[in-house]
Design a protein around this motif. Structure first.
Motif, short mmCIF file in Angstrom:
data_model
loop_
_atom_site.label_atom_id
_atom_site.label_comp_id
_atom_site.label_asym_id
_atom_site.label_seq_id
_atom_site.Cartn_x
_atom_site.Cartn_y
_atom_site.Cartn_z
N ASP A 75 -0.84 3.06 6.31
CA ASP A 75 0.07 3.40 5.22
C ASP A 75 1.49 3.36 5.80
O ASP A 75 1.84 4.15 6.68
CB ASP A 75 -0.26 4.80 4.70
CG ASP A 75 0.60 5.20 3.50
OD1 ASP A 75 1.81 4.90 3.51
OD2 ASP A 75 0.06 5.82 2.57
N ARG A 76 2.32 2.44 5.29
CA ARG A 76 3.64 2.24 5.87
C ARG A 76 4.51 3.49 5.77
O ARG A 76 5.25 3.81 6.69
CB ARG A 76 4.34 1.08 5.15
CG ARG A 76 3.69 -0.28 5.39
CD ARG A 76 4.00 -0.83 6.75
NE ARG A 76 5.42 -1.08 6.96
CZ ARG A 76 5.94 -1.55 8.09
NH1 ARG A 76 5.14 -1.80 9.12
NH2 ARG A 76 7.23 -1.76 8.21
N GLU A 77 4.42 4.22 4.65
CA GLU A 77 5.22 5.42 4.48
C GLU A 77 4.80 6.49 5.50
O GLU A 77 5.65 7.17 6.08
CB GLU A 77 5.08 5.97 3.06
CG GLU A 77 5.71 5.07 2.00
CD GLU A 77 5.65 5.70 0.61
OE1 GLU A 77 5.15 6.85 0.51
OE2 GLU A 77 6.09 5.05 -0.34
N HIS A 78 3.51 6.61 5.71
CA HIS A 78 3.01 7.58 6.68
C HIS A 78 3.44 7.19 8.09
O HIS A 78 3.85 8.05 8.89
CB HIS A 78 1.48 7.65 6.58
CG HIS A 78 0.86 8.71 7.42
ND1 HIS A 78 1.39 9.99 7.53
CD2 HIS A 78 -0.25 8.70 8.22
CE1 HIS A 78 0.63 10.71 8.33
NE2 HIS A 78 -0.37 9.96 8.78
N THR A 83 6.07 5.49 8.88
CA THR A 83 7.52 5.71 8.98
C THR A 83 7.82 7.17 9.31
O THR A 83 8.70 7.47 10.13
CB THR A 83 8.21 5.31 7.67
OG1 THR A 83 7.96 3.93 7.39
CG2 THR A 83 9.72 5.54 7.75
N ALA A 84 7.08 8.08 8.66
CA ALA A 84 7.28 9.50 8.94
C ALA A 84 6.92 9.84 10.38
O ALA A 84 7.62 10.61 11.06
CB ALA A 84 6.44 10.33 7.97
N HIS A 140 -1.70 4.43 12.96
CA HIS A 140 -0.38 4.81 12.46
C HIS A 140 0.60 5.07 13.60
O HIS A 140 1.79 4.72 13.51
CB HIS A 140 -0.50 6.06 11.57
CG HIS A 140 -1.08 5.78 10.21
ND1 HIS A 140 -2.43 5.82 9.96
CD2 HIS A 140 -0.47 5.44 9.04
CE1 HIS A 140 -2.64 5.52 8.69
NE2 HIS A 140 -1.48 5.28 8.11
#
Length: 280
Positions: free
Chosen positions: A22-25, A27-28, A64
């Motif tokens: 998950d790209r958003e995850h 990034t975080a 991730h």
């Protein structure tokens, strides 16, 4: 046996993953890694022949974190190098994802079932049996020599018996088409609703999946199949009682107008008394 070392990102092969990144995850995580560094190393296994030797390590767990390192422009990343075959590597990956508790109720079910499938491929097909000593009548009773598979899975995944049972039911019974339709919606993390859906027939689940393409609200889709509640038939005695009550409350003018509408004439009070006497 595991060795701790720093490995170039270019030396790590990422094969097919049980859980897409998950790209958003990621990034975080990348932001956290800039501030605090890598707290938990990724896990890899030696695969000297992968990509003709270009990637001598294959990722086992930490997709991730690896993607976050690439976002940050890192050249190397800390890793635990473990000795594991492909099947055991998948079991490790699934175990870590479940243990980190970042999965929806639906994905948890899928992962538990995937763990069972790989476990059986690695250790042999499990025969069904009955656990007479168990106090849980509806929990899975699948045995390996000397011990239940369900207990082994629970130990590896760090989950309780009830959690295992619910996750297994969702992973085993929820139709693939319905899974895809619920993906990305709040319903994929509603275990109670998922268990209800998993209890339905395959045809019913496929119908719900098809309906969700046109109406994204699951509650509305489920309401479509429910028949309207039949009107409660009111007794004649109750209707007569209401008519008499309305007549008694009406003025003389209203009573006369009512009788004219009904095509009746004469003394309204006397006529009502006749009706009451007949009803008695």
């Amino acid at each position: 046996m595991a060795n701790y070392k720093s490995i170039p990102l270019t030396s790590i092969h990422v094969g097919e993953r049980a859980r897409p990144v998950d790209r958003e995850h990621a990034t975080a995580i990348a932001g956290s890694m800039v501030d605090r560094g890598l707290i938990n190393p990724i896990i890899v296994r030696p695969t000297p022949a992968a990509n003709s030797g270009a990637t001598p390590y294959t990722l086992v767990a930490g997709g991730h974190r690896l993607e976050a390192a690439r976002m940050n422009g890192w050249d190397e990343i800390d890793a635990l190098v473990v000795s594991a075959d492909a099947a055991e590597a998948q079991l490790v990956e699934i175990s870590e994802n479940l243990f980190r508790n970042e999965l929806s109720a639906m994905d948890r079910g899928i992962f538990v079932m995937k763990f069972r499938e790989i476990y059986e491929e690695k250790h042999g097909k499990i025969e069904r049996g009955g656990d007479r000593k168990s106090k849980c009548n509806d929990c899975t009773s699948i045995f390996t020599p000397g011990k239940e598979l369900s207990e082994r899975v629970q130990e590896r995944l760090g989950i309780g018996r009830r959690t295992y049972f619910n996750a297994t039911k969702i992973g085993q019974k929820l139709h693939p088409m319905l899974r895809n339709s619920l993906r990305g919606t709040p319903w994929e993390d509603d275990q109670k609703q998922l268990l209800k859906l998993a209890s339905m027939s395959e045809a019913e689940q496929a119908g719900i999946a098809a309906a969700l393409k046109y109406e994204p609200d699951l509650k509305k889709v489920l309401a479509m199949d429910k028949p309207a509640k039949p009107a409660v038939a009111e007794s004649q005695a109750s209707i007569l009682k209401k008519l008499i009550s309305a007549w008694e409350k009406a003025s003389h003018e209203t009573r006369e107008e009512f009788l004219e509408q009904m095509g009746l004439s004469g003394n309204g009070d006397a006529l009502m008394r006749e009706i009451m006497e007949e009803a008695a």
